[in-house]
Design an enzyme around this catalytic site. Structure first.
Site, PDB file in Angstrom:
ATOM      1  N   CYS A   9       0.789  -1.166  -0.130  1.00 44.64           N
ATOM      2  CA  CYS A   9      -0.039   0.110   0.009  1.00 44.64           C
ATOM      3  C   CYS A   9       0.919   1.337   0.008  1.00 44.64           C
ATOM      4  CB  CYS A   9      -1.032  -0.122   1.130  1.00 44.64           C
ATOM      5  SG  CYS A   9      -0.217   0.060   2.778  1.00 44.64           S
ATOM      6  N   ASN A  12       2.236   1.510   4.288  1.00 46.72           N
ATOM      7  CA  ASN A  12       2.576   0.053   4.921  1.00 46.72           C
ATOM      8  C   ASN A  12       2.107   0.008   6.545  1.00 46.72           C
ATOM      9  OD1 ASN A  12       5.387  -2.080   5.857  1.00 46.72           O
ATOM     10  ND2 ASN A  12       3.511  -2.454   5.347  1.00 46.72           N
ATOM     11  N   CYS A  14      -1.330   0.906   7.303  1.00 54.20           N
ATOM     12  CA  CYS A  14      -2.941   0.590   7.506  1.00 54.20           C
ATOM     13  C   CYS A  14      -3.312  -0.918   6.806  1.00 54.20           C
ATOM     14  CB  CYS A  14      -3.691   1.747   7.045  1.00 54.20           C
ATOM     15  SG  CYS A  14      -3.319   3.184   8.091  1.00 54.20           S
ATOM     16  N   ARG A  15      -3.338  -0.756   5.635  1.00 56.45           N
ATOM     17  CA  ARG A  15      -3.827  -1.678   4.654  1.00 56.45           C
ATOM     18  C   ARG A  15      -2.980  -2.918   4.392  1.00 56.45           C
ATOM     19  NH1 ARG A  15      -5.193   2.107  -0.306  1.00 56.45           N
ATOM     20  NH2 ARG A  15      -3.449   3.015   0.744  1.00 56.45           N
ATOM     21  N   SER A  16      -1.716  -2.673   4.059  1.00 52.78           N
ATOM     22  CA  SER A  16      -0.909  -3.959   3.616  1.00 52.78           C
ATOM     23  C   SER A  16      -0.403  -4.720   4.971  1.00 52.78           C
ATOM     24  CB  SER A  16       0.422  -3.617   2.703  1.00 52.78           C
ATOM     25  OG  SER A  16       1.135  -2.630   3.583  1.00 52.78           O
ATOM     26  N   ASP A 122      -8.221   3.743   1.198  1.00 52.27           N
ATOM     27  CA  ASP A 122      -7.202   4.242   2.137  1.00 52.27           C
ATOM     28  C   ASP A 122      -7.977   4.866   3.378  1.00 52.27           C
ATOM     29  OD1 ASP A 122      -5.333   5.548   3.593  1.00 52.27           O
ATOM     30  OD2 ASP A 122      -4.409   6.600   1.856  1.00 52.27           O
TER      31      ASP A 122
END
Ligand code: 4NP
Length: 151
Positions: A9, A12, A14-16, A122
């Site tokens: 993301c 690195n 929050c999402r990934s 995001d």
């Protein structure tokens, strides 16, 4: 040899990190190794965002040990598949690719789902977005884990 999957993301944090924890939890770690990275370098060395750690914990996925790192061109050779969370991440990764082989490794995570939503939004500026993000990633990782297991 284990199949190596990289989740990417922007930050690195929050999402990934969630994608790494969720997919690793669905597969045999002797067979499939999952890592994550960010295209940006704002948070290198940091733990995942507390809101991602919290939503993971609610679903029994512990990501608190992870530390942020930036995506590098060496990742194109080190990983078999690279999943981008959104189109902007995808473009940033592709811009670093040196050949077609590298480019062919890069996919959008939600391509795995039969959905018109091709991007994991995001959630950084949206406290309420983390649960939704968790479920989108979880659904995609269920499909990806099944495919990887059948290889
Ligand atoms: P991520 O979210 O890409 O899912 O880790 C973000 C985290 C931090 C920032 C942007 C997005 N930031 O601008 O610092």
């Amino acid at each position: 040899m284990a199949i190596k999957v990289l989740m990417v993301c922007l930050g690195n944090i929050c999402r990934s990190p969630l994608a790494e924890g969720i997919l690793q939890n669905k597969v045999d770690s002797d067979e499939i190794h999952v890592d994550s990275a960010g295209t940006g370098g704002y948070h290198i060395g940091s733990k995942p965002d507390p809101r991602s750690i919290e939503v993971g914990k609610r679903h029994s996925i512990d990501i608190s040990h992870q530390r942020c790192r930036q995506f590098t061109t060496a990742d194109f050779d080190a990983f078999d598949v690279i999943y981008a969370m959104d189109r902007s991440n995808y473009r940033n990764i592709i811009a670093l690719a040196q050949n077609e082989h590298h480019k062919n490794k890069v996919k959008l995570l939600l391509e795995a789902l039969d959905t018109s939503t091709m991007e994991v939004p995001d959630p950084y500026y949206d406290d309420d977005g983390f649960e939704h993000v968790f479920h989108l990633i979880d659904e995609a990782c269920t499909v990806i884990a099944k495919k990887l297991d059948n290889k």
